[in-house]
Scaffold this motif. Structure first.
Motif, PDB file in Angstrom:
ATOM      1  N   GLY A  98       0.822  -1.245   0.009  1.00  0.00           N
ATOM      2  CA  GLY A  98       0.295   0.145  -0.129  1.00  0.00           C
ATOM      3  C   GLY A  98       0.920   1.248  -0.063  1.00  0.00           C
ATOM      4  N   GLY A  99       0.380   2.689  -0.222  1.00  0.00           N
ATOM      5  CA  GLY A  99       0.586   3.694   0.183  1.00  0.00           C
ATOM      6  C   GLY A  99       1.392   4.122   1.390  1.00  0.00           C
ATOM      7  N   LYS A 100       0.644   3.997   2.232  1.00  0.00           N
ATOM      8  CA  LYS A 100       0.897   4.163   3.874  1.00  0.00           C
ATOM      9  C   LYS A 100       2.236   3.671   4.226  1.00  0.00           C
ATOM     10  CE  LYS A 100      -3.851   5.568   5.274  1.00  0.00           C
ATOM     11  NZ  LYS A 100      -5.385   5.549   5.458  1.00  0.00           N
ATOM     12  N   PRO A 101       2.426   2.411   4.243  1.00  0.00           N
ATOM     13  CA  PRO A 101       3.118   1.752   4.681  1.00  0.00           C
ATOM     14  C   PRO A 101       4.601   3.103   3.580  1.00  0.00           C
ATOM     15  CG  PRO A 101       2.234  -0.167   3.425  1.00  0.00           C
ATOM     16  CD  PRO A 101       1.518   1.324   3.065  1.00  0.00           C
ATOM     17  N   GLY A 123      -3.517  19.594   4.478  1.00  0.00           N
ATOM     18  CA  GLY A 123      -3.121  18.244   3.923  1.00  0.00           C
ATOM     19  C   GLY A 123      -3.583  16.879   4.415  1.00  0.00           C
ATOM     20  N   TYR A 124      -2.695  15.944   3.675  1.00  0.00           N
ATOM     21  CA  TYR A 124      -3.188  14.355   4.253  1.00  0.00           C
ATOM     22  C   TYR A 124      -1.946  13.846   5.151  1.00  0.00           C
ATOM     23  CZ  TYR A 124      -3.523   9.754   3.538  1.00  0.00           C
ATOM     24  OH  TYR A 124      -3.844   8.284   3.711  1.00  0.00           O
ATOM     25  N   PRO A 125      -3.317  13.699   6.621  1.00  0.00           N
ATOM     26  CA  PRO A 125      -3.258  13.469   7.581  1.00  0.00           C
ATOM     27  C   PRO A 125      -2.300  12.826   8.613  1.00  0.00           C
ATOM     28  CG  PRO A 125      -6.022  12.229   7.382  1.00  0.00           C
ATOM     29  CD  PRO A 125      -5.319  13.514   5.818  1.00  0.00           C
ATOM     30  N   GLN A 173      -2.639  17.761  -5.252  1.00  0.00           N
ATOM     31  CA  GLN A 173      -2.919  17.301  -3.633  1.00  0.00           C
ATOM     32  C   GLN A 173      -3.549  17.127  -2.814  1.00  0.00           C
ATOM     33  OE1 GLN A 173      -3.794  20.035  -1.121  1.00  0.00           O
ATOM     34  NE2 GLN A 173      -2.124  19.106   0.565  1.00  0.00           N
ATOM     35  N   ASN A 174      -3.835  16.503  -2.247  1.00  0.00           N
ATOM     36  CA  ASN A 174      -5.347  15.273  -1.480  1.00  0.00           C
ATOM     37  C   ASN A 174      -5.545  16.792  -0.035  1.00  0.00           C
ATOM     38  OD1 ASN A 174      -7.505  14.377  -0.262  1.00  0.00           O
ATOM     39  ND2 ASN A 174      -6.008  12.733   0.315  1.00  0.00           N
ATOM     40  N   PRO A 175      -6.307  17.274   0.434  1.00  0.00           N
ATOM     41  CA  PRO A 175      -7.208  17.140  -0.834  1.00  0.00           C
ATOM     42  C   PRO A 175      -8.003  18.757  -1.377  1.00  0.00           C
ATOM     43  CG  PRO A 175      -7.183  18.799   1.909  1.00  0.00           C
ATOM     44  CD  PRO A 175      -6.241  18.330   1.234  1.00  0.00           C
ATOM     45  N   SER A 201       8.017  12.960  -1.247  1.00  0.00           N
ATOM     46  CA  SER A 201       7.119  13.692  -2.035  1.00  0.00           C
ATOM     47  C   SER A 201       6.102  12.615  -2.003  1.00  0.00           C
ATOM     48  CB  SER A 201       7.926  14.144  -3.597  1.00  0.00           C
ATOM     49  OG  SER A 201       7.743  14.212  -4.870  1.00  0.00           O
ATOM     50  N   ASP A 202       5.189  12.844  -1.963  1.00  0.00           N
ATOM     51  CA  ASP A 202       4.349  11.867  -1.900  1.00  0.00           C
ATOM     52  C   ASP A 202       3.364  11.961  -3.335  1.00  0.00           C
ATOM     53  OD1 ASP A 202       1.956  10.644  -1.959  1.00  0.00           O
ATOM     54  OD2 ASP A 202       1.090  10.733   0.107  1.00  0.00           O
ATOM     55  N   GLU A 203       3.841  10.803  -4.347  1.00  0.00           N
ATOM     56  CA  GLU A 203       3.161  11.238  -5.929  1.00  0.00           C
ATOM     57  C   GLU A 203       2.186  10.431  -5.873  1.00  0.00           C
ATOM     58  OE1 GLU A 203       6.722  11.583  -7.815  1.00  0.00           O
ATOM     59  OE2 GLU A 203       7.445  13.622  -7.470  1.00  0.00           O
ATOM     60  N   THR A 204       0.704  10.075  -4.890  1.00  0.00           N
ATOM     61  CA  THR A 204      -0.111   9.229  -5.099  1.00  0.00           C
ATOM     62  C   THR A 204      -0.578   9.518  -6.254  1.00  0.00           C
ATOM     63  OG1 THR A 204       0.027   8.510  -2.449  1.00  0.00           O
ATOM     64  CG2 THR A 204      -1.896   8.263  -4.030  1.00  0.00           C
ATOM     65  N   TYR A 205      -1.671  10.738  -6.680  1.00  0.00           N
ATOM     66  CA  TYR A 205      -1.849  11.262  -7.761  1.00  0.00           C
ATOM     67  C   TYR A 205      -1.322  11.717  -8.863  1.00  0.00           C
ATOM     68  CZ  TYR A 205      -5.387  10.617  -4.209  1.00  0.00           C
ATOM     69  OH  TYR A 205      -5.995  10.300  -2.644  1.00  0.00           O
ATOM     70  N   GLU A 206      -0.518  10.736  -9.296  1.00  0.00           N
ATOM     71  CA  GLU A 206       0.895  11.116 -10.631  1.00  0.00           C
ATOM     72  C   GLU A 206       0.120  11.468 -11.735  1.00  0.00           C
ATOM     73  OE1 GLU A 206       3.326   9.928 -13.546  1.00  0.00           O
ATOM     74  OE2 GLU A 206       2.819   7.997 -11.753  1.00  0.00           O
ATOM     75  N   PHE A 233      -0.324   2.111  -6.618  1.00  0.00           N
ATOM     76  CA  PHE A 233      -0.973   2.190  -7.116  1.00  0.00           C
ATOM     77  C   PHE A 233      -2.758   1.913  -6.538  1.00  0.00           C
ATOM     78  CE2 PHE A 233       1.667  -0.415 -10.045  1.00  0.00           C
ATOM     79  CZ  PHE A 233       2.191  -0.510  -9.298  1.00  0.00           C
ATOM     80  N   SER A 234      -3.086   2.292  -5.448  1.00  0.00           N
ATOM     81  CA  SER A 234      -4.344   2.678  -5.186  1.00  0.00           C
ATOM     82  C   SER A 234      -4.952   3.546  -6.419  1.00  0.00           C
ATOM     83  CB  SER A 234      -4.071   3.387  -3.699  1.00  0.00           C
ATOM     84  OG  SER A 234      -3.624   2.416  -3.179  1.00  0.00           O
ATOM     85  N   LYS A 235      -4.800   4.423  -6.460  1.00  0.00           N
ATOM     86  CA  LYS A 235      -6.036   5.159  -7.266  1.00  0.00           C
ATOM     87  C   LYS A 235      -5.798   4.875  -8.903  1.00  0.00           C
ATOM     88  CE  LYS A 235      -5.854   6.898  -3.241  1.00  0.00           C
ATOM     89  NZ  LYS A 235      -7.108   7.210  -1.734  1.00  0.00           N
ATOM     90  N   SER A 236      -4.414   5.444  -9.164  1.00  0.00           N
ATOM     91  CA  SER A 236      -3.988   5.659 -10.558  1.00  0.00           C
ATOM     92  C   SER A 236      -5.006   4.401 -11.652  1.00  0.00           C
ATOM     93  CB  SER A 236      -2.368   5.864 -10.774  1.00  0.00           C
ATOM     94  OG  SER A 236      -1.574   6.936 -10.452  1.00  0.00           O
ATOM     95  N   TRP A 242      -6.179  -4.065  -3.011  1.00  0.00           N
ATOM     96  CA  TRP A 242      -4.885  -4.655  -3.461  1.00  0.00           C
ATOM     97  C   TRP A 242      -3.649  -4.227  -2.545  1.00  0.00           C
ATOM     98  CZ3 TRP A 242      -4.542  -8.154  -7.893  1.00  0.00           C
ATOM     99  CH2 TRP A 242      -5.664  -8.341  -8.325  1.00  0.00           C
ATOM    100  N   ARG A 243      -4.073  -3.646  -1.502  1.00  0.00           N
ATOM    101  CA  ARG A 243      -2.388  -2.815  -1.471  1.00  0.00           C
ATOM    102  C   ARG A 243      -1.273  -3.046  -1.804  1.00  0.00           C
ATOM    103  NH1 ARG A 243      -3.911   0.234   0.285  1.00  0.00           N
ATOM    104  NH2 ARG A 243      -3.145   0.999   1.736  1.00  0.00           N
ATOM    105  N   LEU A 244      -1.408  -2.120  -2.828  1.00  0.00           N
ATOM    106  CA  LEU A 244       0.223  -2.155  -3.494  1.00  0.00           C
ATOM    107  C   LEU A 244       0.730  -0.900  -3.295  1.00  0.00           C
ATOM    108  CD1 LEU A 244       2.363  -3.988  -4.974  1.00  0.00           C
ATOM    109  CD2 LEU A 244       0.923  -3.698  -7.523  1.00  0.00           C
TER     110      LEU A 244
HETATM  111  C1  LIG Z   1      -2.227  11.705   0.175  1.00  0.00           C
HETATM  112  C2  LIG Z   1      -1.977  10.403  -0.514  1.00  0.00           C
HETATM  113  N1  LIG Z   1      -1.463   9.990   0.065  1.00  0.00           N
HETATM  114  C3  LIG Z   1      -1.205   8.506   0.529  1.00  0.00           C
HETATM  115  C4  LIG Z   1      -2.524   7.851   0.038  1.00  0.00           C
HETATM  116  C5  LIG Z   1      -2.177   6.671   0.397  1.00  0.00           C
HETATM  117  O1  LIG Z   1      -3.159   4.883   0.062  1.00  0.00           O
HETATM  118  P1  LIG Z   1      -3.081   3.973   0.097  1.00  0.00           P
HETATM  119  O2  LIG Z   1      -4.633   3.798   0.539  1.00  0.00           O
HETATM  120  O3  LIG Z   1      -2.455   2.624  -0.603  1.00  0.00           O
HETATM  121  O4  LIG Z   1      -2.540   3.949   1.685  1.00  0.00           O
HETATM  122  C6  LIG Z   1      -3.326   8.333  -0.264  1.00  0.00           C
HETATM  123  C7  LIG Z   1      -4.746   7.300  -0.205  1.00  0.00           C
HETATM  124  O5  LIG Z   1      -6.304   8.454   0.233  1.00  0.00           O
HETATM  125  C8  LIG Z   1      -3.372  10.276  -0.848  1.00  0.00           C
HETATM  126  O6  LIG Z   1      -4.591  10.493  -0.189  1.00  0.00           O
END
Ligand SMILES: Cc1ncc(COP(=O)(O)O)c(C=O)c1O
Length: 385
Positions: A98-101, A123-125, A173-175, A201-206, A233-236, A242-244
């Motif tokens: 997943g992204g969070k780890p 920002g993302y908490p 950026q989220n949100p 650099s959190d590029e989750t929404y690249e 891989f969560s959003k893209s 799946w947690r990747l």
């Molecule tokens: C900015 C940002 N980083 C990381 C994540 C974490 O992604 P994951 O759900 O794969 O752990 C999210 C999920 O909402 C997010 O918005």
């Protein structure tokens, strides 16, 4: 029950709490439109799902190396090199569940008690939560609507002290849906190089960007060595369940993160990694289609929000969130979010779920069908009309 003191320093993500409350109301027979959770409403592409089934059937059910399957890391390095326009090798990639780890382990590896971590607010908490957990002090850098939700580099300079260890960036950026420009990144890089500061650099929404091109700070000269890219891989690829996820960094940082992976996860699920290879090497048309559908929904939602009394909303450049200014309604963010859920059956998040500087705003995820979005706009307009 005794709990370690550090547990009191750990925060949470209120999207999951609002979801639980919305589910309670649904159990009472109320119809709720879910615009609270940040999750694409698309299925994972078929070729990715099939690759995972095939992987399970053909024996990918054992341990993998802690940093990730070698073939996957090589494919990932090629993908990051292409998309960020800066060269990475397989040894500089670590795969996570997943992204969070990547965020959690990255902060734990790089930050000491007493350090300061500059975090976007709103920002993302999770950044602040984990920085606190690590014994560091999160220092908010305020993102402002009048600056298109981009970070102001002069303000950043003013926040840097001799304890500043890490600056967290998140673009798109989220949100807020704000996107940093190449000029922003170059100015931030110059500061970080001068002051010897690392960047996460959190590029989750690249890939979810509507106007212009994605830029990574890692590509700015002198920054690759001091940047930890975290992505997933969560959003893209519509793969939240799946947690990747992965990180790209210097080999030295990757080694430290691998050591943490050995201690925490052993490795990421082996068949999930095979699905990741298929996602990277297969057709990308479903992602492109998803972004196009998000663009249409964005236009619908922003236009609709701007017609509601007391609300105004900038057009986000990336991600799939609207962050409307609700100060004209006379309600606080928490009050309005609560009222919308209880009285109109629309689940959204208070801007303050993303820090104190989210007051005056709501976060609306437009990862929902156009019909649901139209009905939500009608209900919000009805409540405030
Ligand atoms: C900015 C940002 N980083 C990381 C994540 C974490 O992604 P994951 O759900 O794969 O752990 C999210 C999920 O909402 C997010 O918005």
């Amino acid at each position: 029950m005794f709990f370690a003191e550090r547990m009191q320093r750990l925060g949470t993500e209120s999207a999951f709490e609002v979801l639980a409350r919305a589910r309670e109301l649904e159990a009472q027979g109320k119809h709720i439109i879910h615009l609270e959770i940040g999750e694409p409403d698309f299925d994972t592409p078929a070729h990715v799902r099939q690759a995972a089934v095939k992987a399970i059937e053909s024996g990918f059910t054992h341990y993998e190396p802690p940093a990730g399957n070698r073939e996957f890391r090589a494919a990932m390095a090629a993908h990051v090199t292409r998309s960020r326009r800066v060269e990475y090798s397989a040894d500089e990639i670590v795969i996570y569940p997943g992204g969070k780890p990547g965020i959690f382990l990255g902060i734990v590896a790089l930050v000491e008690p007493g350090d300061e971590v500059i975090c976007p607010n709103p920002g993302y908490p999770i950044y602040e939560s984990v920085a606190n957990f690590a014994g560091a002090t999160p220092v908010p850098i305020v993102l402002r609507e009048e600056n298109q939700w981009r970070l102001d580099v002069q303000e950043l300079i003013g926040l840097i002290s001799d304890r500043t260890r890490l600056v967290v960036l998140n673009s798109p950026q989220n949100p807020t849906g704000g996107v940093l420009t190449q000029e922003d990144l170059e100015a931030i890089a110059a500061v970080c190089i001068e002051k010897d500061i690392m960047v996460m650099s959190d590029e989750t929404y690249e890939t979810i960007i509507y106007d212009g091109q994605f830029h990574s700070i890692a590509a700015v000269e002198g920054m690759k060595e001091r940047t930890l890219i975290v992505d997933c891989f969560s959003k893209s690829f519509a793969m939240t369940g799946w947690r990747l996820g992965f990180s790209a960094s210097s080999g030295e940082v990757a080694e430290a993160l691998t050591k943490l992976m050995i201690n925490v996860n052993s490795c990421t699920a082996s068949f999930t990694q095979q699905a990741g290879i298929a996602a990277l090497q297969g057709p990308r048309d479903e992602t492109a289609n998803m972004v196009e559908v998000f663009r249409q929904r964005r236009d619908l939602v922003i236009e609709g929000l701007n017609q509601i009394k007391g609300i105004s909303c900038l057009k986000p450049h990336g991600a799939f969130y609207a962050f409307p200014n609700i100060t004209g309604t006379g309600y606080s963010s928490n009050e309005l979010a609560r009222k919308l859920l209880d009285e109109a059956g629309v689940a959204v998040l208070s801007g303050t779920a993303f820090g104190a500087h989210g007051e005056g705003y709501l976060r609306i995820s437009y990862a929902a069908s156009q019909d649901s979005l139209r009905e939500a706009l009608r209900r919000i307009g009805g409540l405030l009309g």
